[in-house]
Scaffold this active site. Structure first.
Site, PDB file in Angstrom:
ATOM      1  N   SER A  98      22.894 -33.472   4.788  1.00 55.30           N
ATOM      2  CA  SER A  98      22.641 -33.872   3.415  1.00 55.30           C
ATOM      3  C   SER A  98      23.960 -34.182   2.691  1.00 55.30           C
ATOM      4  O   SER A  98      24.708 -35.050   3.113  1.00 55.30           O
ATOM      5  CB  SER A  98      21.839 -32.777   2.708  1.00 55.30           C
ATOM      6  OG  SER A  98      21.365 -33.211   1.466  1.00 55.30           O
ATOM      7  N   HIS A 123      19.227 -37.375   4.554  1.00 49.66           N
ATOM      8  CA  HIS A 123      17.846 -37.515   4.090  1.00 49.66           C
ATOM      9  C   HIS A 123      17.862 -37.867   2.610  1.00 49.66           C
ATOM     10  O   HIS A 123      18.909 -37.898   1.976  1.00 49.66           O
ATOM     11  CB  HIS A 123      17.024 -36.252   4.357  1.00 49.66           C
ATOM     12  CG  HIS A 123      17.520 -35.022   3.665  1.00 49.66           C
ATOM     13  ND1 HIS A 123      16.966 -33.780   3.855  1.00 49.66           N
ATOM     14  CD2 HIS A 123      18.526 -34.825   2.760  1.00 49.66           C
ATOM     15  CE1 HIS A 123      17.590 -32.884   3.119  1.00 49.66           C
ATOM     16  NE2 HIS A 123      18.536 -33.492   2.449  1.00 49.66           N
TER      17      HIS A 123
END
Length: 203
Positions: A98, A123
């Protein structure tokens, strides 16, 4: 509670104890080894600015082992890395997921590394939405804005198109070290400090 190890150094005037992070800072090494929160970001930013004031031209090394965290905290670190006048070498050890993956990719191109068994993941941003219908609409719009903003940053750092970043980020998109090279998150897989362009990784 996290235990912070201490090391003892012989300074020539006797022994001196210091926490391990302060010792690493002497070698211009900054460690991001947990969830990226506002307090962590403030600490990392302070370390980066201190190292810039010490020597504005010498490389800084940032080691990342993080599951990600808060977007605003991660972007504050990202902007600071870009603000520095020196090269920033980034290293993934363990995982950079992330916001951790974004910070890994933000290092100076040619000096972004991962150790052989590292894992990276990108993501789309997520968040719990509560409140009135108007609040929910505003928060949803903010998440969509951040999604596009993060995709633009990753596109700039990796060379991938914004459309591909958005498509890949719809679900957790995992990469091994070699895959991360192809994707543009990193430049090289290293198993030894000797494999990097920075020969003074640890003095």
């Amino acid at each position: 509670m996290t235990l912070v190890p201490y090391v003892v150094e012989d300074t020539g005037r006797g022994e001196r104890a210091m926490d391990i992070y302060s010792r690493l800072l002497k070698d211009r090494i900054v460690m991001i080894g947990q969830e990226i929160t506002e307090p962590l970001a403030n600490t990392v930013i302070a370390q980066l600015l201190f190292l810039m004031s010490e020597d504005p031209k010498k490389d800084i090394k940032v080691f990342i082992n993080s599951p990600g965290g808060y977007i605003t905290a991660g972007l504050a670190i990202y902007d600071t890395i870009r603000f520095l006048g020196c090269d920033v070498n980034t290293y993934c050890i363990g995982q950079a997921a992330s916001m951790g993956a974004l910070l890994l990719s933000a290092g100076t191109k040619g000096k972004r590394y991962a150790l052989p068994h590292s894992r990276m993941m990108i993501h789309q941003p997520s968040g719990g939405i509560i409140g009135t219908s108007a609040d929910i609409q505003l928060q949803a719009a903010e998440i969509l804005t951040l999604k596009k903003h993060l995709a633009n940053i990753l596109s700039e750092c990796t060379g991938q198109s914004v459309e591909k970043i958005i498509e890949d980020s719809e679900r957790d998109f995992f990469m091994g070290a070699e895959e991360a090279i192809s994707y543009g998150l990193i430049d090289k897989v290293v198993s030894s400090a000797k494999d990097t362009k920075d020969k003074d990784t640890i003095s």
